[in-house]
Design an enzyme around this catalytic site. Structure first.
Site, PDB file in Angstrom:
ATOM      1  N   ARG A 105      37.960  30.963  39.016  1.00 45.63           N
ATOM      2  CA  ARG A 105      37.542  29.972  40.007  1.00 45.63           C
ATOM      3  C   ARG A 105      36.068  29.658  39.821  1.00 45.63           C
ATOM      4  O   ARG A 105      35.311  30.437  39.265  1.00 45.63           O
ATOM      5  CB  ARG A 105      37.806  30.491  41.428  1.00 45.63           C
ATOM      6  CG  ARG A 105      39.301  30.554  41.740  1.00 45.63           C
ATOM      7  CD  ARG A 105      39.552  31.106  43.122  1.00 45.63           C
ATOM      8  NE  ARG A 105      38.958  30.287  44.153  1.00 45.63           N
ATOM      9  CZ  ARG A 105      38.220  30.773  45.162  1.00 45.63           C
ATOM     10  NH1 ARG A 105      38.007  32.053  45.251  1.00 45.63           N
ATOM     11  NH2 ARG A 105      37.735  29.960  46.067  1.00 45.63           N
ATOM     12  N   LYS A 165      37.827  43.923  42.951  1.00 49.02           N
ATOM     13  CA  LYS A 165      38.775  42.865  42.555  1.00 49.02           C
ATOM     14  C   LYS A 165      39.802  43.372  41.539  1.00 49.02           C
ATOM     15  O   LYS A 165      39.456  43.792  40.446  1.00 49.02           O
ATOM     16  CB  LYS A 165      37.992  41.669  41.999  1.00 49.02           C
ATOM     17  CG  LYS A 165      38.872  40.463  41.784  1.00 49.02           C
ATOM     18  CD  LYS A 165      38.088  39.178  41.907  1.00 49.02           C
ATOM     19  CE  LYS A 165      38.891  37.986  41.448  1.00 49.02           C
ATOM     20  NZ  LYS A 165      38.255  36.727  41.737  1.00 49.02           N
ATOM     21  N   ARG A 205      31.508  36.563  51.631  1.00 46.23           N
ATOM     22  CA  ARG A 205      30.637  37.701  51.324  1.00 46.23           C
ATOM     23  C   ARG A 205      30.573  38.624  52.517  1.00 46.23           C
ATOM     24  O   ARG A 205      30.402  38.187  53.634  1.00 46.23           O
ATOM     25  CB  ARG A 205      29.222  37.228  50.990  1.00 46.23           C
ATOM     26  CG  ARG A 205      29.136  36.594  49.639  1.00 46.23           C
ATOM     27  CD  ARG A 205      27.860  35.821  49.479  1.00 46.23           C
ATOM     28  NE  ARG A 205      27.879  35.105  48.211  1.00 46.23           N
ATOM     29  CZ  ARG A 205      27.235  35.507  47.126  1.00 46.23           C
ATOM     30  NH1 ARG A 205      26.515  36.605  47.145  1.00 46.23           N
ATOM     31  NH2 ARG A 205      27.300  34.810  46.028  1.00 46.23           N
TER      32      ARG A 205
HETATM   33  C1  BTN Z   1      39.633  33.915  39.948  1.00 43.10           C
HETATM   34  O1  BTN Z   1      38.543  33.566  39.504  1.00 43.10           O
HETATM   35  O2  BTN Z   1      39.715  34.761  40.842  1.00 43.10           O
HETATM   36  C2  BTN Z   1      40.902  33.338  39.396  1.00 43.10           C
HETATM   37  C3  BTN Z   1      41.270  33.961  38.069  1.00 43.10           C
HETATM   38  C4  BTN Z   1      42.552  33.430  37.506  1.00 43.10           C
HETATM   39  C5  BTN Z   1      42.830  33.978  36.122  1.00 43.10           C
HETATM   40  C6  BTN Z   1      44.179  33.594  35.621  1.00 43.10           C
HETATM   41  S1  BTN Z   1      44.630  34.478  34.156  1.00 43.10           S
HETATM   42  C7  BTN Z   1      46.009  33.450  33.935  1.00 43.10           C
HETATM   43  C8  BTN Z   1      45.575  32.047  34.283  1.00 43.10           C
HETATM   44  N1  BTN Z   1      45.004  31.390  33.146  1.00 43.10           N
HETATM   45  C9  BTN Z   1      43.704  31.147  33.294  1.00 43.10           C
HETATM   46  O3  BTN Z   1      42.979  30.604  32.447  1.00 43.10           O
HETATM   47  N2  BTN Z   1      43.296  31.575  34.502  1.00 43.10           N
HETATM   48  C10 BTN Z   1      44.393  32.131  35.256  1.00 43.10           C
END
Ligand code: BTN
Length: 341
Positions: free
Chosen positions: A123, A188, A330
Site C-alpha cells: 500500500r 505485521k 498509529r
Molecule cells: C500492504 O502494504 O500492507 C499490502 C501488501 C500486499 C502484498 C501482496 S503480495 C501479493 C500481491 N501482489 C502484490 O504485488 N502485492 C500483493
C-alpha cells in the site's frame, strides 16, 4: 528464473544429497554449469550446501508451491469458481499479473501465486518484501457489476476471510488493523492490497492481493521497515505438532476457500455480515490512536467500524467516520511518541 534452474530446485527440494552428475542430467547441463546455476539459488536466498563426494543438498529441504496440492485442499464449490490457478517461480507482482489479465476480461476467478515477487506492491507505493519460497504472495481477480459503491468494506472483509482461514488452521492470535493489515502482537504478519479496474459505476474488477509472511529469512527481514512477524514465529499455534503446519500449499488453499466464498457473496451481502467478526479481531478497539492522512493527523479513540468499513473515531467527544484509502493508523504511546504499527 530459467527452467533449468527450476528443475534443479525441484530435485533438491527433497532435502537429500544429489550428485553434480545427476543434477546435470536433470537440468541437461554440464557439471560445471550445475555449480553456476546453483550460485543463482544462493542469490535468491535459498541455502544450497555442497559436500565433497556427496554432492549438493538444501538442508531441511524446501516445500515448493504445487498446483496439485493446492487443488486437493480446495472445497469443490470453490474449485468450480476458479478459471485458472497460475503458479509462477517468479513474477514482478502477482497483482499486476492478474490485473493485466483482468483487463483482458479473463480475470474473473483467476488466481496467481508466486514463489517470489521481484516488485511486490504494498500500500501507499511501498515495496512488499517477497523472497523466494518463503512466504505467500497470492492474487485473485473478481468481477462485480454494481460499481465500486457496492464494494465498500470489501478490503476489511478480505482481512476477515484470511484471519478465518488462519484460525481454522490453528494459528491463533491473529488480529486486524484498520483497514486491513494482519497483525500478531502488533507486528505485521500480512498485508492486503486491492486494485480496481473498469467502470466505477458499473462493471468493474478487483484484484485482491494477499501477502502473508510464513517463514521470512532473517537476511531478507532487514529490508522490512516496520515490526514484522511470520507464522513460523507464532507461539500460539494449535497445529504446531503436525509436520505440514507451515506448508504454503495448504495455507493457500485454506485462504482461497474463505476468500472465494466471501467474494462470491459480497455483492449481495456487503460488509455487514463480516462487521462483528472484524470488531472481534480489531487490534485497536477502544484504544487511543493517531490517524494520519496526507493532509493532517487526527487523534482519537477507536470505536469500531461502520457497515461500509469506515473507521469510527471518537475525536474530542464527537464521533467521526473516516473512510478507506490511504489512511494509516498509529498508536500513541504514553509519552505521545508516535510510531507506525
Ligand atoms: C500492504 O502494504 O500492507 C499490502 C501488501 C500486499 C502484498 C501482496 S503480495 C501479493 C500481491 N501482489 C502484490 O504485488 N502485492 C500483493
Amino acid at each position: 528464473m530459467n527452467s533449468k534452474l527450476y528443475s534443479l530446485l525441484h530435485r533438491l527440494s527433497d532435502g537429500e544429497f544429489h550428485s553434480g552428475e545427476v543434477l546435470g542430467e536433470v537440468a541437461g547441463v554440464s557439471r560445471a554449469a550445475v555449480w553456476k546455476q546453483l550460485q543463482q539459488l544462493q542469490e535468491l536466498g535459498v541455502g544450497v550446501v555442497s559436500q565433497r563426494g556427496k554432492g549438493y543438498v538444501i538442508p531441511g529441504g524446501l516445500s515448493l508451491l504445487e498446483a496439485r496440492k493446492i487443488s486437493a485442499h480446495l472445497q469443490p464449490d470453490v474449485s468450480s469458481r476458479l478459471v485458472g490457478l497460475d503458479i509462477l517461480p517468479e513474477v514482478d507482482s502477482t497483482n499486476k499479473f492478474v490485473l493485466e489479465r483482468t483487463s483482458m476480461a479473463t480475470g474473473h476467478g483467476l488466481v496467481c501465486v508466486a514463489e517470489r515477487q521481484k516488485a511486490g506492491r504494498g500500500r501507499r507505493g511501498r515495496t512488499w518484501v517477497s523472497p523466494f519460497g518463503a512466504n505467500i504472495y497470492l492474487s485473485v481477480g473478481w468481477s462485480f457489476s454494481q460499481g465500486v459503491a457496492a464494494l465498500e468494506g470489501l478490503s476489511l472483509a478480505v482481512g476477515v476471510a484470511v484471519s478465518r482461514a488462519l484460525e481454522g488452521l490453528g494459528f491463533l492470535g491473529v488480529q486486524l488493523k484498520w483497514p486491513n493489515d494482519l497483525l500478531v502482537e502488533e507486528k505485521k504478519l500480512g498485508g492486503i492490497l486491492l486494485e480496481l479496474t473498469g467502470d466505477a459505476s458499473g462493471d468493474c474488477s478487483v484484484v485482491t492481493g494477499v501477502g502473508l509472511n510464513v517463514k521470512m529469512p532473517s537476511v531478507m527481514a532487514a529490508h522490512i521497515d516496520q515490526p514484522w512477524a511470520d507464522l513460523a514465529s507464532l507461539e500460539n499455534v494449535r497445529a504446531q505438532s503436525e509436520p505440514e503446519y507451515l506448508d504454503r500449499n495448504i495455507i493457500i488453499a485454506a485462504i482461497l476457500n474463505e476468500l472465494i466464498s466471501m467474494l462470491s457473496a459480497f455483492e449481495g451481502s456487503g460488509f455487514e455480515p463480516y462487521r462483528l467478526e472484524w470488531e472481534r479481531l480489531n487490534a485497536h478497539g477502544g484504544r487511543r490512536v493517531s490517524l494520519h492522512t496526507p493532509s493532517k493527523s487526527i487523534e482519537g479513540v477507536v470505536m469500531g467500524v461502520t457497515h461500509a468499513g469506515g473507521l469510527r473515531l471518537m475525536v474530542d467527544g464527537e464521533e467521526k467516520v473516516f473512510l478507506g484509502g490511504e489512511l494509516s493508523l498509529r498508536a500513541v504511546s504514553a509519552c505521545d511518541q508516535v510510531g507506525e504499527l
